[in-house]
Design a protein around this motif. Sequence first.
Motif, PDB file in Angstrom:
ATOM      1  N   ASN A 136       0.833  -1.200   0.000  1.00 58.67           N
ATOM      2  CA  ASN A 136       0.000   0.000   0.000  1.00 58.67           C
ATOM      3  C   ASN A 136       0.870   1.252   0.000  1.00 58.67           C
ATOM      4  OD1 ASN A 136      -2.584  -1.405   0.351  1.00 58.67           O
ATOM      5  ND2 ASN A 136      -1.718  -1.981   2.318  1.00 58.67           N
ATOM      6  N   ILE A 137       0.636   2.116  -0.974  1.00 55.38           N
ATOM      7  CA  ILE A 137       1.352   3.388  -1.061  1.00 55.38           C
ATOM      8  C   ILE A 137       0.353   4.493  -0.748  1.00 55.38           C
ATOM      9  CG2 ILE A 137       2.696   4.941  -2.527  1.00 55.38           C
ATOM     10  CD1 ILE A 137       3.346   2.413  -4.235  1.00 55.38           C
ATOM     11  N   PHE A 138       0.562   5.187   0.372  1.00 58.64           N
ATOM     12  CA  PHE A 138      -0.301   6.284   0.812  1.00 58.64           C
ATOM     13  C   PHE A 138       0.360   7.595   0.410  1.00 58.64           C
ATOM     14  CE2 PHE A 138      -1.046   2.753   3.677  1.00 58.64           C
ATOM     15  CZ  PHE A 138      -2.421   2.739   3.832  1.00 58.64           C
ATOM     16  N   MET A 139      -0.369   8.450  -0.320  1.00 60.72           N
ATOM     17  CA  MET A 139       0.170   9.736  -0.741  1.00 60.72           C
ATOM     18  C   MET A 139      -0.780  10.843  -0.317  1.00 60.72           C
ATOM     19  SD  MET A 139       1.620   8.764  -4.505  1.00 60.72           S
ATOM     20  CE  MET A 139       0.055   8.127  -5.055  1.00 60.72           C
ATOM     21  N   VAL A 140      -0.226  11.871   0.337  1.00 64.16           N
ATOM     22  CA  VAL A 140      -1.030  13.016   0.755  1.00 64.16           C
ATOM     23  C   VAL A 140      -0.743  14.188  -0.174  1.00 64.16           C
ATOM     24  CG1 VAL A 140      -1.236  12.289   3.153  1.00 64.16           C
ATOM     25  CG2 VAL A 140       0.709  13.661   2.464  1.00 64.16           C
ATOM     26  N   ASP A 141      -1.616  15.194  -0.127  1.00 55.02           N
ATOM     27  CA  ASP A 141      -1.523  16.324  -1.049  1.00 55.02           C
ATOM     28  C   ASP A 141      -0.199  17.073  -0.976  1.00 55.02           C
ATOM     29  OD1 ASP A 141      -3.977  15.858  -2.156  1.00 55.02           O
ATOM     30  OD2 ASP A 141      -5.043  17.196  -0.796  1.00 55.02           O
ATOM     31  N   GLU A 142       0.444  17.056   0.153  1.00 54.75           N
ATOM     32  CA  GLU A 142       1.694  17.807   0.303  1.00 54.75           C
ATOM     33  C   GLU A 142       2.850  17.147  -0.423  1.00 54.75           C
ATOM     34  OE1 GLU A 142       0.071  16.847   3.434  1.00 54.75           O
ATOM     35  OE2 GLU A 142      -1.187  18.584   3.065  1.00 54.75           O
ATOM     36  N   GLY A 143       2.638  15.981  -1.042  1.00 54.11           N
ATOM     37  CA  GLY A 143       3.706  15.299  -1.756  1.00 54.11           C
ATOM     38  C   GLY A 143       4.380  14.214  -0.942  1.00 54.11           C
ATOM     39  N   ASP A 144       4.010  14.080   0.333  1.00 54.52           N
ATOM     40  CA  ASP A 144       4.593  13.027   1.161  1.00 54.52           C
ATOM     41  C   ASP A 144       3.958  11.698   0.802  1.00 54.52           C
ATOM     42  OD1 ASP A 144       6.122  14.888   2.552  1.00 54.52           O
ATOM     43  OD2 ASP A 144       4.552  15.203   4.052  1.00 54.52           O
ATOM     44  N   SER A 145       4.748  10.627   0.899  1.00 50.48           N
ATOM     45  CA  SER A 145       4.200   9.293   0.664  1.00 50.48           C
ATOM     46  C   SER A 145       4.771   8.330   1.685  1.00 50.48           C
ATOM     47  CB  SER A 145       4.497   8.813  -0.759  1.00 50.48           C
ATOM     48  OG  SER A 145       5.870   8.589  -0.929  1.00 50.48           O
ATOM     49  N   ASP A 146       4.037   7.251   1.897  1.00 51.83           N
ATOM     50  CA  ASP A 146       4.442   6.227   2.851  1.00 51.83           C
ATOM     51  C   ASP A 146       4.045   4.886   2.263  1.00 51.83           C
ATOM     52  OD1 ASP A 146       5.439   5.131   5.182  1.00 51.83           O
ATOM     53  OD2 ASP A 146       3.580   5.403   6.300  1.00 51.83           O
ATOM     54  N   THR A 147       4.934   3.934   2.270  1.00 49.13           N
ATOM     55  CA  THR A 147       4.662   2.601   1.750  1.00 49.13           C
ATOM     56  C   THR A 147       4.580   1.626   2.910  1.00 49.13           C
ATOM     57  OG1 THR A 147       5.858   3.144  -0.274  1.00 49.13           O
ATOM     58  CG2 THR A 147       5.465   0.804   0.170  1.00 49.13           C
ATOM     59  N   GLU A 148       3.471   0.893   2.961  1.00 50.64           N
ATOM     60  CA  GLU A 148       3.225  -0.034   4.070  1.00 50.64           C
ATOM     61  C   GLU A 148       2.752  -1.379   3.540  1.00 50.64           C
ATOM     62  OE1 GLU A 148       3.859   0.689   7.201  1.00 50.64           O
ATOM     63  OE2 GLU A 148       4.223   2.839   6.918  1.00 50.64           O
ATOM     64  N   ALA A 149       3.067  -2.428   4.278  1.00 49.13           N
ATOM     65  CA  ALA A 149       2.583  -3.772   3.945  1.00 49.13           C
ATOM     66  C   ALA A 149       1.191  -3.964   4.526  1.00 49.13           C
ATOM     67  CB  ALA A 149       3.529  -4.821   4.509  1.00 49.13           C
ATOM     68  N   GLY A 150       0.418  -4.819   3.912  1.00 49.10           N
ATOM     69  CA  GLY A 150      -0.914  -5.126   4.400  1.00 49.10           C
ATOM     70  C   GLY A 150      -1.280  -6.561   4.065  1.00 49.10           C
ATOM     71  N   PHE A 151      -2.483  -6.934   4.429  1.00 47.20           N
ATOM     72  CA  PHE A 151      -2.996  -8.273   4.150  1.00 47.20           C
ATOM     73  C   PHE A 151      -4.507  -8.178   3.976  1.00 47.20           C
ATOM     74  CE2 PHE A 151      -4.334 -12.614   5.012  1.00 47.20           C
ATOM     75  CZ  PHE A 151      -3.380 -13.336   4.303  1.00 47.20           C
ATOM     76  N   ASN A 152      -5.047  -8.912   3.013  1.00 47.77           N
ATOM     77  CA  ASN A 152      -6.484  -8.883   2.741  1.00 47.77           C
ATOM     78  C   ASN A 152      -7.090 -10.274   2.819  1.00 47.77           C
ATOM     79  OD1 ASN A 152      -6.603  -6.067   1.993  1.00 47.77           O
ATOM     80  ND2 ASN A 152      -5.625  -6.634   0.082  1.00 47.77           N
ATOM     81  N   ILE A 153      -8.311 -10.331   3.317  1.00 50.81           N
ATOM     82  CA  ILE A 153      -9.142 -11.529   3.252  1.00 50.81           C
ATOM     83  C   ILE A 153     -10.335 -11.149   2.393  1.00 50.81           C
ATOM     84  CG2 ILE A 153     -10.568 -13.141   4.561  1.00 50.81           C
ATOM     85  CD1 ILE A 153      -8.676 -12.550   6.963  1.00 50.81           C
ATOM     86  N   VAL A 154     -10.656 -11.963   1.400  1.00 50.80           N
ATOM     87  CA  VAL A 154     -11.700 -11.620   0.436  1.00 50.80           C
ATOM     88  C   VAL A 154     -12.729 -12.741   0.331  1.00 50.80           C
ATOM     89  CG1 VAL A 154     -10.299 -12.466  -1.497  1.00 50.80           C
ATOM     90  CG2 VAL A 154     -12.112 -10.856  -1.945  1.00 50.80           C
TER      91      VAL A 154
END
Length: 153
Positions: free
Chosen positions: A103-121
């Motif tokens: 997951n890559i989270f990007m905010v309007d100020e140009g900052d980004s953060d990459t995080e691991a996740g897991f999904n159950i579907v």
Amino acid sequence: MGLSVKRWVTGLSFLLGVVLLSSTSALAQDAGIRGGISVDPDQFYFGGHLETAPLVDRLHFRPNLEVGFGDDLVLIAANMEFVYKFTRSRPLNLYAGAGPALNIFMVDEGDSDTEAGFNIVVGAETPKGLFFEFKIGAIDSPDFKFGVGYTWR
């Protein structure tokens, strides 16, 4: 939306289109589109996916890329999900699965953060390709997603 966020979204959207249109892998048989809503972050999302032929019995690999907008951020989720199809050739075929996510989270100020996740579907699909699914996220994936989509067969 900041310029760097627009560049990321445009670049990844283009990459997704190229991958979906030019995929010649022997395992990647079907491609599709998807969209829906998520909770925490509260967003609308869209994306695409590939689906392999059964790897074993009725187990398929269904990687997908989703881009979400809302809650003052853009989320790009690369989900590597495996789904097991319980039924076939019925009006609604049921499936369930799970897999890791990037997951890559990007905010309007140009900052980004990459995080691991897991999904159950869990989901249901018609033989012609229309599907509905629910995802529960863990770690840094969205808490809940409801999506609809279509797979060309």
